[in-house]
Design a protein around this motif. Structure first.
Motif, short mmCIF file in Angstrom:
data_model
loop_
_atom_site.label_atom_id
_atom_site.label_comp_id
_atom_site.label_asym_id
_atom_site.label_seq_id
_atom_site.Cartn_x
_atom_site.Cartn_y
_atom_site.Cartn_z
N THR A 176 46.33 7.36 -6.69
CA THR A 176 47.10 8.09 -5.69
C THR A 176 48.43 8.51 -6.31
N PRO A 177 49.21 9.35 -5.62
CA PRO A 177 50.55 9.68 -6.13
C PRO A 177 51.43 8.45 -6.33
N MET A 178 51.19 7.38 -5.55
CA MET A 178 52.00 6.17 -5.67
C MET A 178 51.78 5.48 -7.01
N THR A 179 50.54 5.47 -7.48
CA THR A 179 50.25 4.81 -8.76
C THR A 179 50.40 5.76 -9.95
N ALA A 180 50.45 7.06 -9.70
CA ALA A 180 50.52 8.03 -10.79
C ALA A 180 51.80 7.87 -11.63
N VAL A 181 52.85 7.31 -11.05
CA VAL A 181 54.12 7.17 -11.77
C VAL A 181 54.18 5.90 -12.61
N ASN A 182 53.20 5.02 -12.44
CA ASN A 182 53.22 3.75 -13.16
C ASN A 182 52.91 3.97 -14.64
N GLN A 183 53.70 3.37 -15.50
CA GLN A 183 53.53 3.51 -16.94
C GLN A 183 53.05 2.20 -17.56
N TYR A 184 52.11 1.55 -16.90
CA TYR A 184 51.57 0.30 -17.42
C TYR A 184 50.09 0.22 -17.04
N PRO A 185 49.33 -0.65 -17.70
CA PRO A 185 47.89 -0.74 -17.41
C PRO A 185 47.66 -1.16 -15.96
N MET A 186 46.67 -0.55 -15.32
CA MET A 186 46.30 -0.86 -13.94
C MET A 186 44.81 -1.17 -13.90
N PRO A 187 44.46 -2.44 -14.06
CA PRO A 187 43.05 -2.80 -14.16
C PRO A 187 42.28 -2.56 -12.87
N PHE A 188 40.99 -2.26 -13.02
CA PHE A 188 40.06 -2.10 -11.91
C PHE A 188 40.47 -0.97 -10.96
N MET A 189 41.07 0.08 -11.54
CA MET A 189 41.51 1.23 -10.76
C MET A 189 40.33 1.89 -10.05
N LEU A 190 40.51 2.20 -8.76
CA LEU A 190 39.48 2.89 -7.98
C LEU A 190 39.88 4.35 -7.75
N PRO A 191 38.95 5.29 -7.90
CA PRO A 191 39.21 6.65 -7.44
C PRO A 191 39.48 6.63 -5.94
N VAL A 192 40.35 7.50 -5.47
CA VAL A 192 40.79 7.41 -4.08
C VAL A 192 39.65 7.62 -3.10
N ASP A 193 38.71 8.51 -3.42
CA ASP A 193 37.62 8.74 -2.48
C ASP A 193 36.70 7.53 -2.39
N GLU A 194 36.52 6.84 -3.51
CA GLU A 194 35.71 5.62 -3.49
C GLU A 194 36.42 4.53 -2.70
N ALA A 195 37.73 4.44 -2.84
CA ALA A 195 38.48 3.47 -2.04
C ALA A 195 38.33 3.76 -0.56
N ALA A 196 38.42 5.04 -0.18
CA ALA A 196 38.26 5.41 1.22
C ALA A 196 36.87 5.05 1.72
N ARG A 197 35.85 5.29 0.91
CA ARG A 197 34.48 4.96 1.31
C ARG A 197 34.35 3.47 1.59
N ARG A 198 34.93 2.66 0.72
CA ARG A 198 34.83 1.21 0.90
C ARG A 198 35.64 0.74 2.10
N ILE A 199 36.79 1.35 2.33
CA ILE A 199 37.61 0.97 3.49
C ILE A 199 36.88 1.30 4.78
N VAL A 237 43.39 -4.85 5.21
CA VAL A 237 42.77 -4.37 3.97
C VAL A 237 43.79 -4.44 2.85
N LEU A 238 43.40 -5.09 1.76
CA LEU A 238 44.27 -5.22 0.58
C LEU A 238 43.64 -4.48 -0.59
N PRO A 239 43.99 -3.22 -0.80
CA PRO A 239 43.49 -2.54 -2.01
C PRO A 239 44.25 -3.03 -3.24
N GLY A 240 43.54 -2.96 -4.37
CA GLY A 240 44.21 -3.11 -5.65
C GLY A 240 44.75 -1.75 -6.07
N TYR A 241 44.60 -1.41 -7.33
CA TYR A 241 45.09 -0.12 -7.81
C TYR A 241 44.13 1.00 -7.39
N VAL A 242 44.69 2.05 -6.81
CA VAL A 242 43.93 3.22 -6.37
C VAL A 242 44.62 4.46 -6.94
#
Length: 256
Positions: A184-207, A177-182
């Motif tokens: 999570t705490p891992m992406t929360a520190v990023n200070q740049y645009p993250m296109p097509f970001m998924l809410p974590v619960d939606e990512a879990a549902r799809r996984i 499984v290759l997620p894009g941006y989700v």
């Protein structure tokens, strides 16, 4: 019979969201994470049978002991999800980043191997089960300032393909499984645009849907799936020129 599910990196992010969704479906869970207090707090909020194992996935012996304990309690898992992962910005020329490189590779690659290793024999003998590796779109091509993370996810993708072929015909499915941006705490520190970001619960549902279907390889969301197909086709000269000037860099420091 209720599903038996093993999840690493279960204390937050995608791992915790997967745990909540599987628990709501009545699964028996084995949850692994380094932060024992957070892990136990999560487990206390979940219905059903939940067993927690505070450990570092790079600790081969600890993972093996935990896996044996879980199998003795509930049986061989139906689903093993190697989700634990860390990330940080890295620069090859920086002395202080050498340790960060080593840690990211150890968790994201060897940690995945350590997660699957204790279960493969029993699952193969039973002729069933799913081994699920959470990789990343970042593993499709290299990213500036994220050499360790991109390399670790590329290695994970190749490892999972190798394992899938090894287990071909055994009844055990290997799912990459290759997620894009989700979110999570891992992406929360990023200070740049993250296109097509998924809410974590939606990512879990799809996984979970991907796991249920038994797809061998899946990218989410669909926009990132298109990007993952196109990126390898971009000539190096063009890719280098675009990426060198138009993408933000992950903050350097301790892996998150």
């Amino acid at each position: 019979m209720a599903l038996r599910v093993w999840i690493t990196g279960a204390s937050s992010g995608i791992g915790a969201a997967l745990a909540r969704r599987y628990a709501a479906r009545g699964a028996s869970l084995g949850l692994v994470a380094r932060r024992g207090d957070v892990l136990r707090e999560l487990a206390a909020s979940l219905p059903g049978r939940v067993f927690t194992y505070p450990l570092d996935v790079t600790d081969t012996a600890a993972q093996a002991a935990a896996a044996q304990d879980f199998m003795q309690r509930v049986g061989v898992p139906d689903i093993v999800i190697a989700n634990a992962g860390v990330s940080a910005g890295t620069l090859t020329g920086a002395d202080e980043d050498l340790e960060v490189f080593a840690r990211i590779m150890a968790v994201n690659v060897q940690g995945m191997v350590n997660t699957f290793h204790p279960f493969v024999g029993s699952m193969r003998n039973g002729g069933r089960g799913r081994l699920v590796g959470i990789a990343s779109v970042a593993g499709v091509r290299g990213l500036p300032g994220a050499g360790a993370y991109a390399a670790s996810k590329a290695a994970a993708i190749a490892y999972l393909e190798s394992l899938r072929i090894e287990l071909h015909g055994s009844g055990v499915k290997v799912i990459t499984v290759l997620p894009g941006y989700v979110e999570t705490p891992m992406t929360a520190v990023n200070q740049y645009p993250m296109p097509f970001m998924l809410p974590v619960d939606e990512a879990a549902r799809r996984i979970i849907r991907i796991i249920r279907r038994g797809d061998s390889y899946a990218v989410l969301p669909w926009q990132m799936a298109i990007l993952a197909r196109l990126l390898p086709l971009v000539p190096n000269a063009l890719y280098d020129r675009i990426l060198a000037h138009s993408i933000g860099r992950k903050p350097r420091g301790l892996p998150v």
